[in-house]
Design an enzyme around this catalytic site. Structure first.
Site, short mmCIF file in Angstrom:
data_model
loop_
_atom_site.label_atom_id
_atom_site.label_comp_id
_atom_site.label_asym_id
_atom_site.label_seq_id
_atom_site.Cartn_x
_atom_site.Cartn_y
_atom_site.Cartn_z
N PHE A 312 14.35 -22.87 28.87
CA PHE A 312 14.66 -23.81 27.88
C PHE A 312 15.48 -23.25 26.80
O PHE A 312 16.54 -23.83 26.41
CB PHE A 312 13.30 -24.53 27.42
N VAL A 315 15.20 -16.71 22.51
CA VAL A 315 14.82 -16.28 21.17
C VAL A 315 15.44 -15.21 20.56
O VAL A 315 15.31 -14.07 21.34
CB VAL A 315 13.34 -16.40 21.38
N LYS A 330 15.42 -19.76 17.74
CA LYS A 330 15.51 -20.22 19.23
C LYS A 330 16.74 -21.04 19.56
O LYS A 330 17.04 -22.15 18.82
CB LYS A 330 14.31 -21.05 19.32
N ASP A 424 1.85 -27.20 27.78
CA ASP A 424 2.13 -25.94 28.51
C ASP A 424 1.51 -24.37 27.74
O ASP A 424 2.32 -23.60 27.32
CB ASP A 424 3.76 -25.65 28.20
N ASN A 429 2.89 -18.57 25.44
CA ASN A 429 3.09 -19.44 24.31
C ASN A 429 2.06 -19.29 23.36
O ASN A 429 1.87 -20.12 22.38
CB ASN A 429 3.24 -21.09 24.80
N ASP A 441 6.06 -22.70 20.73
CA ASP A 441 6.88 -23.58 21.89
C ASP A 441 6.03 -25.01 22.24
O ASP A 441 5.30 -25.18 23.14
CB ASP A 441 6.65 -22.67 23.16
N GLY A 443 7.82 -27.33 22.92
CA GLY A 443 8.95 -28.07 23.55
C GLY A 443 8.32 -28.98 24.59
O GLY A 443 9.29 -29.96 25.20
N1 LIG Z 1 8.31 -17.14 17.13
C1 LIG Z 1 8.57 -15.96 17.88
N2 LIG Z 1 8.49 -14.77 17.73
C2 LIG Z 1 8.64 -13.89 18.54
N3 LIG Z 1 9.01 -14.00 19.74
C3 LIG Z 1 9.17 -15.33 20.26
C4 LIG Z 1 8.90 -16.21 19.36
N4 LIG Z 1 9.03 -17.82 20.06
C5 LIG Z 1 9.31 -17.09 21.31
N5 LIG Z 1 9.47 -15.96 21.29
C6 LIG Z 1 9.75 -15.04 22.60
O1 LIG Z 1 10.81 -15.87 23.28
C7 LIG Z 1 10.32 -15.87 24.65
C8 LIG Z 1 10.76 -17.58 25.11
O2 LIG Z 1 10.16 -18.50 24.26
P1 LIG Z 1 9.71 -19.62 24.43
O3 LIG Z 1 8.70 -19.70 25.34
O4 LIG Z 1 9.47 -20.47 23.35
O5 LIG Z 1 10.92 -20.30 25.29
P2 LIG Z 1 11.01 -21.44 26.11
O6 LIG Z 1 12.44 -21.59 26.78
O7 LIG Z 1 10.57 -22.69 25.55
O8 LIG Z 1 10.10 -21.31 27.71
P3 LIG Z 1 9.46 -21.81 28.69
O9 LIG Z 1 10.32 -21.43 29.63
O10 LIG Z 1 7.92 -21.97 28.44
O11 LIG Z 1 9.83 -23.48 28.20
C9 LIG Z 1 8.61 -15.96 24.52
O12 LIG Z 1 8.25 -15.37 25.72
C10 LIG Z 1 8.75 -15.00 23.62
O13 LIG Z 1 8.62 -13.61 24.12
#
Ligand SMILES: Nc1ncnc2c1ncn2[C@@H]1O[C@H](COP(=O)(O)OP(=O)(O)OP(=O)(O)O)[C@@H](O)[C@H]1O
Length: 566
Positions: A312, A315, A330, A424, A429, A441, A443
């Site tokens: 999604f 970051v 993000k 999730d 997460n 996360d 989301g």
């Molecule tokens: N606040 C944060 N601080 C440091 N790293 C982060 C942070 N938020 C996210 N990340 C890194 O970014 C990666 C992706 O973030 P996140 O899981 O929120 O994205 P996503 O697109 O929502 O993922 P998903 O496929 O689970 O929906 C995480 O696995 C983590 O490694």
């Protein structure tokens, strides 16, 4: 004629009330000046006359003023001529002379009705002499020296400001008009319109605009947070609607003029409309919520490093240019100008963070904005997520996993008590921040208590997005959405199980099914109590699964509870 410059200067100094610079040069500087200007009263000028060397805009204005003046009939032509000739006498101007006036195209071109060399010479564009105010009214007590051979008092004096409707600086903004005395406002407005199409505030001209008045940007719409209505019923939560001052846009939105991305009937209605209409609406919707935030990411933050990405979003670690603090920003991948469903999905995370408020076991949400059709979410920077932790070769002992479970249960308890389910929960997460564990996360967050009897467990006003299949509770595979809070418990149990066994969970196959049938493999070097806890969390039947609140009372967390209370 060699005397002309001197004489002109002398005369001007007499009439210009302290201004002795040549008016041609001063034209642009004096714009908007309230003080009286030098005399300009001697009849008409050929409308085609141009002033050599005058800047384009100034020249245009002069021309329009000349045009206006060309329509002026003097109160008494005889008076006008007499005055002009006396003026010429005073200035020493001769038709064959040299000096400043000579350079003017009209100099020396005299006929009976058009004799005003002084018009262009003295006239500045911001000042127009009215019809008959020019020559008739001597200033009280005015009897100045006009020049050699001119009897005192024989010269026309400059019109006083009381006699000109326009003896006021040209309005630059609505405030100039408003600040003008009441009795002169309409005159000023009329003058403004005449000059450059200025319209009084409140009137519109197609294709036109108010010159010099900056348009006030329309404030973007406020999007309704679907998670907040329910929170209002939870004791201890402030009814946030009560705190909001409703803007006009919000009122419009409430009355149905604005749009609500979560209002499904509206989305359905849009589908029925024509394509072009639908696209227009989407564009309007998008611009109405995105406002004019362009370039905030680059201007406010310095991008340092890519931290990770998911399905999604991507970051990045960023430094805020002003406060010097590092944040995780993000970038949501979806282009939000394409569909309302995407906007709703993207906003779900920030709305959930906002509705839940700060909690020590949730990543801190700072702010969010839309830029170039993408949503940006500013979050607390974590050290890493649990997946990265294991990738670095680190392993969890029982004590550490108990702390992880304890923190995660607190976060889930907070969410469930607020009527939201995470949907999730997985190692990706759960973040490590210092010596704490925090869930991030949001989301996929959704309401876990529904007002709709037909669809228990998930609100029709909330989008339901499936999380990672490896950590998905068995009932979700059967589309049983009645116990979404308990689904979170199953996912947390599966996360702890995976970390304890140091072996990734299966994505499909027999093992995948067996885990959902409560056939868990033993966890070496972990206590029976821990195994029993995980087994309870991963019960097949969600009704048999304890809630977060019940689990927090488990004896395994005794010392955590004690340390929390102390
Ligand atoms: N606040 C944060 N601080 C440091 N790293 C982060 C942070 N938020 C996210 N990340 C890194 O970014 C990666 C992706 O973030 P996140 O899981 O929120 O994205 P996503 O697109 O929502 O993922 P998903 O496929 O689970 O929906 C995480 O696995 C983590 O490694």
């Amino acid at each position: 004629m060699s005397q002309s410059p001197f004489k002109l200067k002398t005369i001007r100094s007499m009439f210009s009330f302290g201004s002795s610079q040549p008016s041609q040069e001063k034209g642009s500087q004096d714009r908007g000046r309230l003080s009286p200007k030098p005399i300009r009263c001697l009849g008409v000028v050929d409308p085609g006359t141009t002033v050599p060397g005058a800047p384009g805009k100034l020249q245009r204005k002069k021309r329009s003023l000349n045009l206006a003046l060309s329509q002026v009939t003097l109160g008494s032509p005889v008076e006008g001529l007499a005055a002009s000739s006396s003026f010429q006498q005073a200035s020493g101007q001769q038709s064959d002379g040299a000096g400043p006036m000579e350079s003017h195209p009209t100099a020396g071109t005299q006929n009976n009705m058009s004799v005003s060399q002084s018009q262009d010479f003295f006239c500045t564009p911001d000042f127009v002499t009215p019809n008959d105010a020019q020559l008739k009214i001597p200033a009280p007590g005015f009897n100045g020296f006009a020049g050699p051979g001119v009897p005192p008092g024989s010269l026309a004096h400059p019109p006083t400001r009381d006699f000109t409707p326009l003896g006021c600086k040209r309005p630059r903004s609505v405030f100039d008009v408003l600040m003008c005395p009441e009795n002169r406002r309409s005159q000023l407005q009329a003058y403004s319109q005449e000059l450059d199409g200025y319209r009084p505030p409140g009137t519109r001209v197609k294709g036109g605009g108010l010159k010099g008045i900056k348009p006030i940007p329309k404030s973007p719409l406020c999007v309704k947070n679907p998670f907040k209505g329910q929170l209002a019923n939870i004791p201890g939560n402030v009814q946030q609607e009560d705190l909001l001052m409703k803007s006009d846009d919000e009122k419009d939105a409430e009355q149905g003029k604005g749009q609500d991305v979560f209002d499904e009937p509206q989305l359905v209605k849009r589908k029925r409309g024509g394509d072009a209409k639908r696209k227009r609406r989407k564009r309007k919707m998008f611009t109405s919520i995105s406002g004019m935030n362009n370039g905030r990411y680059r201007s406010d933050f310095k991008e340092v490093q890519k931290l990770g990405y998911g399905s999604f979003s991507t970051v990045f670690r960023c430094i805020h240019r002003l406060d010097g603090t590092q944040y995780a920003i993000k970038h949501v991948k979806k282009n939000l100008s394409t569909s309302n469903a995407d906007i709703a999905q993207a906003l779900q995370e920030v709305q959930a963070y906002s509705a839940l408020g700060p909690h020590p076991c949730l990543l801190t949400y700072h702010t969010s904005w839309i830029e170039n059709s993408r949503l940006y979410i500013q979050l607390e920077l974590s050290d890493c997520c649990l997946t990265d932790y294991t990738k670095q070769g680190k392993t969890f002992d029982e004590e550490e996993l108990n702390w992880m479970l304890w923190s995660s249960l607190q976060a889930l308890h907070h969410m469930h008590a607020s009527g939201l389910a995470h949907m999730d929960v997985k190692p990706d997460n759960i973040h490590v921040v210092g010596n704490k564990y925090k869930i991030g996360d949001l989301g996929t967050c959704t309401k876990c208590v529904s007002e709709d009897a037909d669809q228990p467990g998930v609100s029709p006003h909330c989008l339901y997005r499936e999380g990672d299949a490896r950590y998905m509770a068995p009932e979700l595979l059967n589309d049983n959405l009645g116990h979404l809070d308990k689904s979170d418990i199953w996912s947390l149990g599966a996360t702890a199980y995976e970390l304890a066994r140091k072996c990734p969970l299966p994505m499909k196959g027999d093992n995948y099914r067996e885990i959902r049938e409560e056939n868990l493999a033993a966890i070496p070097s972990f206590s029976d109590t821990f195994f029993e806890l995980i087994t309870r969390m991963m019960r097949r039947d969600p009704a048999e699964r304890p809630s977060a609140a019940q689990l927090m009372q488990h004896r395994i967390f005794d010392h955590m509870r004690a340390s929390n209370h102390s």
